[in-house]
Design a protein around this motif. Structure first.
Motif, PDB file in Angstrom:
ATOM      1  N   LYS A  97       4.733   6.493  -5.141  1.00  0.00           N
ATOM      2  CA  LYS A  97       4.944   7.731  -4.390  1.00  0.00           C
ATOM      3  C   LYS A  97       3.631   8.449  -4.112  1.00  0.00           C
ATOM      4  O   LYS A  97       3.502   9.182  -3.129  1.00  0.00           O
ATOM      5  CB  LYS A  97       5.875   8.648  -5.172  1.00  0.00           C
ATOM      6  CG  LYS A  97       7.301   8.120  -5.292  1.00  0.00           C
ATOM      7  CD  LYS A  97       8.163   9.051  -6.122  1.00  0.00           C
ATOM      8  CE  LYS A  97       9.575   8.516  -6.240  1.00  0.00           C
ATOM      9  NZ  LYS A  97      10.439   9.382  -7.091  1.00  0.00           N
ATOM     10  N   GLY A 142       1.008   6.235   1.402  1.00  0.00           N
ATOM     11  CA  GLY A 142       1.294   5.286   2.463  1.00  0.00           C
ATOM     12  C   GLY A 142       0.202   4.272   2.722  1.00  0.00           C
ATOM     13  O   GLY A 142       0.207   3.613   3.770  1.00  0.00           O
ATOM     14  N   ARG A 143      -0.742   4.117   1.790  1.00  0.00           N
ATOM     15  CA  ARG A 143      -1.841   3.153   1.967  1.00  0.00           C
ATOM     16  C   ARG A 143      -1.861   2.160   0.814  1.00  0.00           C
ATOM     17  O   ARG A 143      -1.786   2.543  -0.361  1.00  0.00           O
ATOM     18  CB  ARG A 143      -3.193   3.866   2.039  1.00  0.00           C
ATOM     19  CG  ARG A 143      -3.294   4.955   3.085  1.00  0.00           C
ATOM     20  CD  ARG A 143      -3.119   4.411   4.488  1.00  0.00           C
ATOM     21  NE  ARG A 143      -4.115   3.393   4.823  1.00  0.00           N
ATOM     22  CZ  ARG A 143      -4.139   2.729   5.973  1.00  0.00           C
ATOM     23  NH1 ARG A 143      -3.201   2.965   6.893  1.00  0.00           N
ATOM     24  NH2 ARG A 143      -5.074   1.825   6.201  1.00  0.00           N
ATOM     25  N   ARG A 203       7.402  -3.924  -2.113  1.00  0.00           N
ATOM     26  CA  ARG A 203       6.847  -3.324  -0.903  1.00  0.00           C
ATOM     27  C   ARG A 203       6.307  -4.353   0.068  1.00  0.00           C
ATOM     28  O   ARG A 203       5.545  -4.039   0.972  1.00  0.00           O
ATOM     29  CB  ARG A 203       5.750  -2.318  -1.284  1.00  0.00           C
ATOM     30  CG  ARG A 203       6.328  -1.075  -1.959  1.00  0.00           C
ATOM     31  CD  ARG A 203       5.268  -0.256  -2.668  1.00  0.00           C
ATOM     32  NE  ARG A 203       5.815   1.018  -3.132  1.00  0.00           N
ATOM     33  CZ  ARG A 203       6.569   1.160  -4.217  1.00  0.00           C
ATOM     34  NH1 ARG A 203       6.851   0.117  -4.962  1.00  0.00           N
ATOM     35  NH2 ARG A 203       7.033   2.350  -4.562  1.00  0.00           N
ATOM     36  N   PRO A 217      -1.132  -0.233   5.974  1.00  0.00           N
ATOM     37  CA  PRO A 217      -0.115   0.744   5.585  1.00  0.00           C
ATOM     38  C   PRO A 217       0.797   0.202   4.495  1.00  0.00           C
ATOM     39  O   PRO A 217       0.996  -1.008   4.367  1.00  0.00           O
ATOM     40  CB  PRO A 217       0.666   0.976   6.896  1.00  0.00           C
ATOM     41  CG  PRO A 217       0.486  -0.307   7.657  1.00  0.00           C
ATOM     42  CD  PRO A 217      -0.887  -0.801   7.317  1.00  0.00           C
ATOM     43  N   ALA A 228       4.475  -0.031   2.952  1.00  0.00           N
ATOM     44  CA  ALA A 228       5.885   0.145   3.274  1.00  0.00           C
ATOM     45  C   ALA A 228       6.569   0.934   2.165  1.00  0.00           C
ATOM     46  O   ALA A 228       6.313   0.697   0.977  1.00  0.00           O
ATOM     47  CB  ALA A 228       6.557  -1.218   3.432  1.00  0.00           C
ATOM     48  N   PRO A 229       7.426   1.861   2.528  1.00  0.00           N
ATOM     49  CA  PRO A 229       8.120   2.634   1.491  1.00  0.00           C
ATOM     50  C   PRO A 229       9.117   1.756   0.744  1.00  0.00           C
ATOM     51  O   PRO A 229       9.616   0.754   1.270  1.00  0.00           O
ATOM     52  CB  PRO A 229       8.835   3.723   2.290  1.00  0.00           C
ATOM     53  CG  PRO A 229       9.015   3.135   3.656  1.00  0.00           C
ATOM     54  CD  PRO A 229       7.822   2.257   3.886  1.00  0.00           C
TER      55      PRO A 229
END
Length: 396
Positions: free
Chosen positions: A79, A83-84, A123, A196, A198-199
């Motif tokens: 969290k 996002g990296r 991820r 990036p 991925a969540p």
């Protein structure tokens, strides 16, 4: 985060068999007089508290893993990664360093590896750089405090140093031990650790009370380990508290497999057998190869000897064999660099590598040993050389 299964027993049964054989040999040596009784008593007096800490710290790490502490921390790292991928990886680096420094290299290699591998897979990431991060930092990052590594505990006891005095001696090498493997992974695996992120769906804690309580106990243990108390004392208290908590909240997690008896038996056997060898001139035979001085080249020679011996026969017997030739603090530091940061190349150089590989195999992660060994050789050579240089510059 899905369950990692990392609370399984450490399944290297040959360690127990090898340890039992070494104990049998030691008994024969003792009964025959080849191992003096006084020497055996000295070994027992020197190592009982160290082995007690190893047992307690292992129980703490295993129970913390069973309570979901590592899973919860890894979930929070995901969290916080903004996002990296590179941020997530650097957060894993930080977690691996903290786990290694305070809870020993086995915690990082054995318990943290499944967590970060599954986190990466969840991820859609390549798990290799995360797996390499845990095993390389488990070894090269285990230089700062006595509790980071069994060899460190032995060295600190021999030198009579407390945790902070030991850290003052080892800090230059410890910094190098973190930076070099991180740099190698960052360059070699730059595509895998960029882009990036991925969540991933956050998984609720199985037992929030258990995880939070265990996390508080572990968090309290970390400063206690460097408070000046004998490290076995806070470790035993934490193990007892965690044992009570887990007995109440998750009793199925309690078993005799929590205790690393195979490793303890192996260590005791090695202590006694190597002590016998020292009683019959091992140090005199090794002295011409490792020298006696504290110049940069002399220290590098000692560290390289320790690394070569560790990769040949394992780092614990390598340390025990060369310790009497490294009683000067700076030489002891160089020896620790060799047998810890240099013990990366062969699968048997460190027991942590074998345990790590076992966990990867259980997770279905393929590891090609030739590639691993070639990359580890680069990391070991660069780390040992620069770490010894850092020691020489910091302690002229």
């Amino acid at each position: 985060m899905t369950g990692t299964g990392h609370r399984e027993p450490r399944q290297l049964p040959w360690t127990g068999m090898a340890g039992g054989l070494l104990i049998l040999v030691a008994v024969i040596l003792l009964s025959s007089g080849l191992l003096p009784v006084a020497s055996a008593v000295d070994v027992a007096e020197r190592t009982w508290s160290i082995l007690l800490f190893v047992v307690a710290a292992t129980v703490v790490a295993e129970l913390a893993a069973a309570a979901g502490v590592f899973d919860a921390v890894a979930d929070r790292l995901g969290k916080a990664a903004a996002g990296r991928v590179v941020v997530l990886w650097l957060l894993v680096v930080a977690l691996a360093v903290v786990a290694t420094v305070f809870l020993s290299l086995d915690t990082t290699a054995v318990l943290l590896t499944p967590v970060v591998v599954l986190m990466a897979r969840g991820r859609g990431l390549n798990a290799l750089p995360f797996a390499l991060t845990t095993i390389w930092l488990a070894n090269t990052g285990s230089l700062l405090f006595p509790m980071s590594n069994l060899t460190n505990l032995l060295a600190a006891h021999t030198l009579g140093l407390d945790a902070w005095e030991f850290a003052a001696l080892m800090a230059p090498a410890a910094i190098v031990g973190v930076l070099v493997p991180v740099a190698v992974i960052g360059v070699w695996q730059r595509r895998a650790v960029s882009g990036p992120l991925a969540p991933a769906e956050s998984q609720p804690l199985e037992d929030r009370t258990l995880t939070l309580g265990a996390g508080i106990i572990v968090a309290a243990l970390l400063p206690a380990l460097v408070s000046g108390l004998p490290v076995w004392l806070p470790a035993c208290v934490a193990a007892l508290l965690l044992g009570v908590l887990v007995a109440v909240r998750k009793p199925a997690a309690l078993s005799w497999s929590l205790f690393p008896w195979q490793i303890v038996v192996l260590a005791v056997g090695l202590f006694l057998v190597v002590e016998t060898a020292h009683a019959h001139g091992l140090s005199d035979g090794a002295a011409p190869f490792v020298g006696q001085r504290t110049s940069f080249l002399a220290l590098l020679r000692l560290a390289a000897s320790g690394a070569l011996l560790a990769n040949g026969i394992d780092n614990l017997p390598a340390y025990l064999a060369l310790e009497p030739l490294a009683l000067d603090p700076l030489r002891m530091a160089a020896l620790l660099v060799g047998v810890n940061a240099g013990a990366l190349v062969t699968p048997w150089a460190s027991l942590a590598i074998l345990l790590w590989h076992e966990r990867l195999t259980g997770l279905g992660v393929r590891l090609r040993w030739p590639i691993y060994m070639a990359a580890s050789l680069v990391v070991a050579v660069v780390t040992v050389t620069l770490a010894v240089a850092a020691l020489s510059l910091a302690h002229p």
